[in-house]
Design an enzyme around this catalytic site. Structure first.
Site, mmCIF file in Angstrom:
data_model
loop_
_atom_site.group_PDB
_atom_site.id
_atom_site.type_symbol
_atom_site.label_atom_id
_atom_site.label_comp_id
_atom_site.label_asym_id
_atom_site.label_seq_id
_atom_site.Cartn_x
_atom_site.Cartn_y
_atom_site.Cartn_z
ATOM 1 C CG HIS A 227 -3.925 8.315 9.178
ATOM 2 N ND1 HIS A 227 -3.222 7.241 8.669
ATOM 3 C CD2 HIS A 227 -3.747 9.312 8.285
ATOM 4 C CE1 HIS A 227 -2.639 7.571 7.546
ATOM 5 N NE2 HIS A 227 -2.942 8.826 7.278
ATOM 6 C CE LYS A 229 -6.573 7.160 5.430
ATOM 7 N NZ LYS A 229 -5.220 6.929 5.950
ATOM 8 C CG ASP A 234 -27.435 -2.318 5.475
ATOM 9 O OD1 ASP A 234 -27.657 -1.256 6.101
ATOM 10 O OD2 ASP A 234 -27.934 -2.577 4.363
ATOM 11 C CG HIS A 406 -1.268 6.758 0.376
ATOM 12 N ND1 HIS A 406 -2.518 6.542 0.932
ATOM 13 C CD2 HIS A 406 -0.686 7.720 1.125
ATOM 14 C CE1 HIS A 406 -2.683 7.345 1.963
ATOM 15 N NE2 HIS A 406 -1.587 8.062 2.116
ATOM 16 C CE LYS A 408 -1.867 4.870 4.325
ATOM 17 N NZ LYS A 408 -0.802 5.836 4.276
ATOM 18 C CG ASP A 413 7.561 -16.626 6.512
ATOM 19 O OD1 ASP A 413 8.553 -16.114 5.968
ATOM 20 O OD2 ASP A 413 7.541 -17.028 7.691
#
Length: 488
Positions: A227, A229, A234, A406, A408, A413
């Site tokens: 999952h 991404k 470079d 979407h 996540k 604090d």
């Protein structure tokens, strides 16, 4: 004759159904180390749907036995030196003296160092993207500047207008001699035809498929998804977050409308953590040891603007520790004033739910934001059920109304945040291969908090009265979905 043989087999199966169920139950209970709730859920499924329940188990329930899939021996000496140095700094309190803002989180840094060798870097610039068009425009600009290599890893890559734009740049860079690698997940990209990847390879782009299907649609490891991404350019620029590659992520799918996500662009030594993760995944999938080529672990450059402290953490079913889940737990337990959570799926395990309830009853403000619309109905109603439990105990829960949420992550604090690819659910914590960035920086944490508060303006607060007044059919969907939550 053939029909008689088939009828004989069917009669045998149904004639020995009880015995077969007992055998299957023994396999589930005694040969897989699992959470008892998950075991009971599978046993109930097996009882109510004999045979077919075990077929489901074979495809989405088998355990990987926490096998260590990824090796890093070629760079272990280099990493171990950095780990030993930082461990000494923490134990001697030198880290807290040099960076007073880290005084409350040095134990968390130590945890990530000790359990997974995640080195802390203190020289990173971070840009936060919440809109897909802005994120991919910047990504394309960065890829056009690549001189050595572009490493790309996404769970979902769709053959549509967005990837066509990216592909044109990649083909152009490959023709210039820039090395381009694309790692994709077999389940996430199951609708992309193989000849599409073959065409990319003919253009000089190297591709690898994580956990490929045995046949075109037969995924024996469909429950384990990469999952992550990531993009690394470079070793100077790294990307990590929630956006996949598809037209819905830039708001072009009318089903979802505006797509609200969070992605980080990092310049600094934390890019090494992203590159290390990509190389490990690539080596396992492509059977090509890139650690034998020093250029892939050199050339990291410090940022010059923000000076953020960052640790890159990751988890997967091949490890015994649920690293990202445990980081969230540590953050919750360290909270003194506020907790902000954004997630499309909220299916916490008992430990996380207990930690949030303890925080609430300790006077800590807990804010949760989830989507207003489901993309997976069972998951959504399980999410609503767990969110409801927090609401009834004093949490503020918002449903995001301006499209699909979407994003996540968690902010604590207004001092530290952890965002990346992992949802707040059992699947992301235990079954998926995920990667997050922990950012210890008050300026960036306040920026992320302001983004949350801006999202609140486009959300609806679910009050106790609203939740308590939900209709009977909603309660029924919640209960059924919550019962199945260990499998979702």
């Amino acid at each position: 004759m053939i029909w008689q043989d088939i009828l004989t087999v069917v009669n045998f199966i149904f004639g020995h159904l009880v015995l077969l169920n007992v055998i299957f139950a023994i396999i589930i209970v005694f040969f897989q180390r699992r959470d008892p709730k998950t075991v009971w859920t599978w046993l109930l499924l097996l009882y109510f749907i004999p045979i077919l329940g075990f077929v489901f188990y074979l495809f989405i329930g088998t355990d990987m036995h926490k096998q260590r899939m990824f090796r890093v021996k070629e760079v272990e000496d280099r990493l171990n030196d950095a780990i030993r140095q930082q461990t000494s700094q923490i134990r001697s309190r030198e880290l807290e003296k040099q960076a007073p803002h880290m005084s409350g989180y040095s134990d968390m840094v130590m945890f990530n160092l000790d359990t997974m060798g995640s080195v802390l870097s203190d020289n990173n610039d971070i840009d936060i993207f919440t809109d897909g068009n802005e994120k991919f425009e910047q990504l394309i600009r960065d890829m056009r500047q690549a001189e050595k290599f572009i490493h790309i890893q996404y769970y979902i890559i769709k053959n549509d207008v967005l990837f066509n734009r990216i592909k044109d740049v990649l083909v152009e860079k490959a023709a210039e001699g820039v090395e381009v690698r694309i790692l994709y997940d077999a389940m996430g990209c199951r609708f992309v035809r193989k000849r599409y990847w073959e065409n990319l390879r003919r253009c000089g782009i190297r591709t690898a498929e994580f956990f490929p299907a045995v046949l075109r649609w037969l995924h024996l490891r469909m429950n384990y998804r990469n999952h992550r991404k990531l993009v690394i350019i470079d070793n100077k620029i790294g990307y990590v977050g929630g956006f996949n590659i598809g037209k819905e992520y830039i708001g072009l799918d009318p089903k979802f409308g505006h797509w609200r996500d969070t992605h980080l662009r990092i310049v600094g030594d934390a890019v090494m953590g992203l590159q290390l993760r990509f190389l490990l995944d690539w080596n396992y999938t492509a059977k090509e040891n890139l650690f034998l080529h020093p250029q892939y672990m050199d050339g990291f450059q410090p940022g010059s603007r923000d000076g953020c402290d960052v640790q890159i953490i990751y988890s997967g079913p091949d490890t015994s520790i649920q690293q990202i889940r445990d980081n969230y737990l540590r953050l919750i337990n360290k909270a003194e004033r506020s907790i902000y959570i954004q997630t499309p799926y909220f299916i916490p395990d008992e430990a996380m739910m207990a930690a949030l309830l303890i925080a609430l009853h300790s006077g800590i403000e807990v804010n949760l934001m989830i989507p207003c619309k489901p993309d997976h109905p069972f998951v959504y109603w399980a999410t609503y059920s767990y969110a409801g439990e927090l609401i009834m105990n004093g949490a503020k829960c918002y449903t995001y109304d301006n499209g699909f949420l979407h994003a996540k992550g968690m902010i604590v604090d207004e001092k530290v945040f952890c965002y990346g690819t992992a949802n707040m659910d059992i699947r992301s914590f235990a079954l998926n291969f995920e990667v997050n960035a922990v950012v210890y920086d008050e300026r960036k944490a306040r920026e992320m908090t302001e983004i949350f508060r801006e999202d609140v303006k486009h959300s609806t607060l679910v009050t106790r009265d609203v939740y308590a007044g939900r209709k009977l059919y909603v309660r029924l969907k919640e209960q059924v979905s919550r019962l199945l939550s260990p499998l979702l």
